[in-house]
Design an enzyme around this catalytic site. Structure first.
Site, PDB file in Angstrom:
ATOM      1  N   GLY A  95       0.838  -1.190   0.000  1.00 37.22           N
ATOM      2  CA  GLY A  95       0.000   0.000   0.000  1.00 37.22           C
ATOM      3  C   GLY A  95       0.874   1.241   0.000  1.00 37.22           C
ATOM      4  O   GLY A  95       1.963   1.254   0.573  1.00 37.22           O
ATOM      5  N   GLU A  96       0.385   2.294  -0.664  1.00 35.39           N
ATOM      6  CA  GLU A  96       1.162   3.532  -0.757  1.00 35.39           C
ATOM      7  C   GLU A  96       1.464   4.079   0.637  1.00 35.39           C
ATOM      8  O   GLU A  96       0.595   4.162   1.483  1.00 35.39           O
ATOM      9  CB  GLU A  96       0.405   4.575  -1.585  1.00 35.39           C
ATOM     10  N   GLY A  97       2.680   4.461   0.856  1.00 35.45           N
ATOM     11  CA  GLY A  97       3.124   4.953   2.152  1.00 35.45           C
ATOM     12  C   GLY A  97       3.771   3.873   2.980  1.00 35.45           C
ATOM     13  O   GLY A  97       4.833   4.086   3.586  1.00 35.45           O
TER      14      GLY A  97
END
Length: 649
Positions: free
Chosen positions: A560-562
């Site tokens: 997931g982004e981050g």
């Protein structure tokens, strides 16, 4: 009497612009008016000047009282201080007041202090006040020393008084143009899905940085609202905490100040230090390490050195993660489960899930930001132009809030349905990419590949590009037509972080798409960005190549982004800490590598044993952690690009 909510107003205008008549019209309904005349009588033989003064006197109603401050300019502040709440004071004008202030008969005088006293008197005045002043900022610089002294003093007075007044109006050819108004019409705000603040950019907010190219908006400022809460989670006490456990209470968000920031192409934002980066990389070759060094991770040291303005950068202490939550409707979100992105955002707020846990382990704060939902791009623009402007300022303010809180590194991520397709559309519009080449495969929750959903996304991007084939390819147009709320807010974050010299760790398609858009608004932004891992995403690979951002790692993480960036963060911190703590190799530091006992005579004691033939003493190494280095000084910045040794972009 109070017009449109103001209590003090400055009326500016050129010669014969009608400024005095307009100021008088503002107080015609006031029951008690004190007219303060500041202009000197002048030469008795100057009949034209006497005629002007007579015309002013003739316009005043008989009920008004007149006072003069020509003998002592400092008396104007006393008049304002003594005014009653039921009175209205009309001062006409500050040009005559400055003339008397600079008169040799009143010298020596501290005109700067007198102007400051006047501004303070306006702020504390109980009465309603209208001040008239000539606008000299549009005229040529006078050719005489006395003329330059007058324009400089009057310009300083106008600025100080304008700052002290509730409202400011410029009269041009008899037409009033309000420059500063209390009850200003508000711009359309970000929809209810996101609390939308306006950004605040002043010279003071960017202290120690290069000037930020921001101007007053033609539209009126937005109302005050709050930013999202900043969450500070702590690591769980056990590997499997009970669901619903509270990790930590969020801190209060900072209130916003209404302003008219205009984010537009060609903004002049600061650049990293072009010398500190290469110097830091060269310094690594002198460190006392047994091997060849840090390998490709020397780019981390060079990037940190350039952004911190020192050849010995410190590891980032305060880190904040910005998780942008915003969905894209239509075919862009094909293959996603309805409500999944909202669940992920709520999970992060509760301190659960991969992102929140990694943030807690890294000691990073987390801010979940709701952004405007985007309309189906295949049928209509994703956002309105007003929403784009609001979203850009919203992101800028998020970066400013982080900088004000002492954050040293921002991590940018997103969780929203259709973000990959939106990023692909932005790349197709900015880099000429083909949608199928930059759209990753669609993986279902069960781990299966959904080719039908992938084709639907490709078709949505293709139709959106066809719909906008004749549209402008400007940055704001791309955000409105294709990008959506999350990309627009991310773009504002990059610009705001650049203005405040805060580096950004990118992770995922949304951040890279924002980097592509930000090139047309401020090309300096990409030099403050770092990409830890491309995650195997084709859109990230292409955008990184265009922006000149070489991924540091090739882990192909997909958490997931981050979250991907947070996995790499401890490694990056360790590299910086090691580079700052290791000493220079003794051979380069003038030290002596020989055996200190080598010059001693050989012992004749029969009990003496050769140290090389006896068992060596075993001592425990000291693993005490070195004192962390403080943050480096701010760089002076330059518009030139960093040296080629720094591949931060």
């Amino acid at each position: 009497m109070s017009v449109d909510g103001w209590n003090t107003v400055l009326v500016l205008g050129g010669i014969r612009s009608g400024k005095s008549e307009f100021a008088e019209s503002l107080v015609t309904d006031a029951p008690v008016v004190r007219y303060v005349a500041t202009a000197p009588e002048g030469d008795p033989e100057d009949t034209e000047w006497a005629t002007r003064l007579a015309a002013h006197r003739a316009r005043r109603p008989g009920s008004w009282t007149t006072e003069e401050t020509t003998e002592d300019p400092r008396r104007l502040a006393d008049v304002l201080a003594s005014a009653e709440t039921n009175e209205t004071v009309l001062v006409d004008d500050l040009g005559g007041w400055v003339t008397v202030l600079l008169d040799p008969d009143h010298q020596p005088a501290d005109d700067v202090a007198t102007i400051a006293e006047l501004a303070e008197a306006i702020r504390g005045c109980a009465a309603r006040v209208v001040l008239v002043s000539p606008e000299v900022g549009l005229s040529l610089v006078p050719t005489t020393p006395l003329g330059r002294a007058f324009t400089d003093a009057l310009g300083a007075a106008n600025r100080a008084v304008a700052d002290a007044c509730d409202a400011v109006v410029l009269v041009v050819a008899g037409q009033p143009v309000w420059l500063k108004s209390v009850n200003a019409a508000t711009e359309p705000a970000v929809p209810a899905t996101a609390t939308e603040p306006a950004a605040t950019v002043t010279a003071a907010s960017a202290a120690g940085t290069a000037p930020v190219a921001a101007s007053l908006a033609d539209t009126e400022p937005t109302p005050e609202v709050q930013l999202p809460d900043v969450l500070t989670h702590t690591p769980p006490a056990t590997p499997t905490p009970e669901p619903g456990d509270a990790w930590a209470a969020p801190t209060m968000a900072l209130p916003m100040v209404a302003t008219g920031l205009v984010i537009q192409p060609g903004m002049e934002l600061p650049m990293p230090d072009e010398y500190a980066g290469p110097q830091a990389v060269d310094r690594l070759a002198t460190l006392d390490v047994p091997g060849a060094g840090l390998g490709v991770l020397d780019r981390v040291v060079g990037f940190a050195a350039a952004t911190q303005g020192t050849s010995t950068p410190a590891a980032w202490g305060s880190v904040r993660v910005l998780l942008l939550h915003g969905d894209h409707a239509g075919g862009a979100s094909a293959g996603t489960v309805a409500g999944e992105s909202a669940r992920r955002a709520a999970q992060a707020r509760a301190g659960q899930g991969a992102l929140a846990r990694l943030a807690a382990e890294s000691g990073a704060s987390l801010q979940v930001v709701d952004t405007p939902a985007a309309a189906p791009i295949e049928d209509q623009p994703a956002l309105t132009p007003e929403q784009v402007e609001s979203a850009l300022r919203y992101g800028w303010r998020l970066a400013e809030q982080a900088a004000d809180a002492g954050v040293q590194l921002l991590v940018l991520g997103a969780c929203g349905a259709g973000t990959e397709a939106a990023a692909a559309a932005v790349l197709a519009a900015t880099a000429g990419a083909e949608p199928p080449a930059v759209l990753g495969r669609v993986i279902t929750d069960s781990g299966e590949i959904d080719d039908a959903a992938w084709m639907t996304r490709c078709a949505a991007v293709r139709d959106a590009l066809h719909r906008t084939r004749r549209s402008s390819r400007g940055a704001k147009d791309i955000l409105a037509e294709l990008g959506g709320g999350d990309v627009a807010v991310a773009t504002g974050v990059l610009l705001g972080a650049t203005a405040r010299r805060v580096p950004v760790l990118l992770d995922g398609p949304v951040g890279l798409a924002a980097g592509m858009v930000s090139r047309d608004l401020a090309g300096q932004a990409r030099h403050w960005c770092l990409l830890a891992d491309h995650g195997g995403h084709p859109a990230v690979r292409l955008a990184a190549d265009v922006l000149g951002l070489t991924p540091l790692l090739d882990l192909r993480l997909d958490l997931g982004e981050g979250a991907n960036a947070l996995v790499a963060l401890p490694l990056l911190r360790s590299v910086l800490a090691l580079a700052a703590a290791l000493p220079v190799h003794p051979s380069l530091d003038g030290g002596d590598d020989t055996d200190p006992a080598g010059d001693e005579p050989e012992s004749t004691d029969p009990s003496y044993a050769d140290p090389d033939l006896t068992e060596p003493d075993v001592t425990e190494p000291d693993f005490a952690e070195p004192e962390p280095a403080g943050p480096g000084p701010a760089s002076t910045g330059t518009d030139e690009q960093p040296a080629s040794g720094l591949r931060a972009g």
